[in-house]
Design a protein around this motif. Structure first.
Motif, short mmCIF file in Angstrom:
data_model
loop_
_atom_site.label_atom_id
_atom_site.label_comp_id
_atom_site.label_asym_id
_atom_site.label_seq_id
_atom_site.Cartn_x
_atom_site.Cartn_y
_atom_site.Cartn_z
N TRP A 182 0.76 -1.18 -0.15
CA TRP A 182 -0.07 0.06 0.12
C TRP A 182 0.79 1.24 -0.02
N GLN A 183 0.43 2.33 -0.49
CA GLN A 183 0.85 3.59 -0.56
C GLN A 183 0.08 4.61 0.33
N ILE A 184 0.98 5.21 1.08
CA ILE A 184 0.30 6.28 1.81
C ILE A 184 0.63 7.78 1.66
N ASP A 185 -0.07 8.83 1.47
CA ASP A 185 0.06 9.86 0.89
C ASP A 185 -0.88 10.70 1.66
N VAL A 186 -0.57 11.14 2.90
CA VAL A 186 -1.55 11.79 3.90
C VAL A 186 -2.43 13.18 3.35
N ASP A 187 -1.36 13.73 2.48
CA ASP A 187 -2.04 15.17 2.04
C ASP A 187 -2.62 15.02 0.82
N TRP A 188 -2.57 14.05 0.01
CA TRP A 188 -3.04 14.07 -1.21
C TRP A 188 -4.21 12.69 -1.86
N ALA A 189 -3.34 11.78 -1.72
CA ALA A 189 -3.94 10.36 -2.35
C ALA A 189 -4.65 9.30 -1.28
N GLY A 190 -4.47 9.69 0.11
CA GLY A 190 -4.74 8.72 1.09
C GLY A 190 -3.85 7.36 1.02
N PHE A 191 -4.54 6.42 1.51
CA PHE A 191 -3.86 5.15 1.91
C PHE A 191 -4.50 4.13 0.94
N VAL A 192 -3.75 3.53 -0.12
CA VAL A 192 -4.48 2.84 -1.22
C VAL A 192 -3.60 1.54 -1.55
N PRO A 193 -4.09 0.58 -1.89
CA PRO A 193 -3.07 -0.66 -2.46
C PRO A 193 -2.48 -0.32 -3.68
N VAL A 194 -1.28 -0.64 -4.00
CA VAL A 194 -0.66 -0.37 -5.09
C VAL A 194 -0.06 -1.76 -5.86
N SER A 195 -0.29 -2.90 -5.01
CA SER A 195 0.51 -4.06 -5.59
C SER A 195 -0.29 -5.30 -4.77
N PRO A 196 -0.33 -6.11 -5.37
CA PRO A 196 -0.87 -7.51 -4.73
C PRO A 196 0.32 -8.20 -3.67
N GLY A 197 1.28 -7.82 -3.95
CA GLY A 197 2.58 -8.58 -3.02
C GLY A 197 3.54 -8.03 -3.47
N PHE A 198 4.74 -8.24 -2.72
CA PHE A 198 6.08 -7.75 -2.94
C PHE A 198 6.70 -8.09 -4.05
#
Length: 183
Positions: free
Chosen positions: A156-172
């Motif tokens: 997941w990627q977190i961007d507190v100011d703009w994009a939120g906290f969202v999944p970006v890939s199913p796995g490493f």
């Protein structure tokens, strides 16, 4: 344990470095297309025991077979354990890396069951429990590995100011190999 082609990863990193001698690609000036040695099994197990977690197999096998960062997406992979100086250089870790390693934090439940897009009203610390910071993307963006719960193993990627906290890939594995191919 899922196997990685260590020679293939290191070979691809050499190709990437040869194609980018001035380290112009994003993050290359930080990670330099270099990998630290793989971690011994005992060191990985000691980390898991100390933090009360079981690392997702794809990530665990990477640090055990290929290396403990830094070559990777964004500004590079953060080390799992205490950064080691390689050839007189120090790896920079930030407050996020240090916070992750506070007692009990990684073993806490991951609080989200679905993405949280947009500006986040809660402190990021409340949302990132149960995740391990993998990379820093700049401007307050962090890539994190979910360690427990129904989303365990996802990136997941977190961007507190703009994009939120969202999944970006199913796995490493998908996240890392996508970066190797994309670059």
């Amino acid at each position: 344990m899922e196997s990685w082609d260590e020679d293939g990863v290191r070979g691809r990193l050499r190709q990437m470095a040869a194609a980018d001698p001035g380290r112009e690609r994003f993050g290359a000036d930080t990670h330099r297309y270099a990998l630290a040695p793989a971690l011994p099994e005992a060191e990985i197990r000691a980390f898991e025991d100390a933090h009360g977690v079981e690392l997702p197999a794809e990530y665990r096998s990477f640090v055990a077979q290929v290396g403990d960062g830094p070559a990777g997406p964004a500004h590079g992979l953060m080390p799992l354990t205490v950064p080691r100086a390689e050839a007189g250089e120090e790896w920079a870790v930030d407050d996020e890396w240090t916070e992750d390693r506070l007692p009990g934090r990684l073993a806490e439940p991951f609080p989200l069951t679905s993405p949280r897009p947009g500006r986040i009203g809660a402190p990021a610390d409340a949302l990132t429990r149960g995740t391990l910071m993998l990379a820093e993307g700049g401007c307050g963006m962090y890539v994190r590995l979910v360690l427990n719960g129904p989303r365990a193993g996802e990136i997941w990627q977190i961007d507190v100011d703009w994009a939120g906290f969202v999944p970006v890939s199913p796995g490493f594995r998908a996240w890392y190999t996508d970066w190797l191919r994309r670059e």
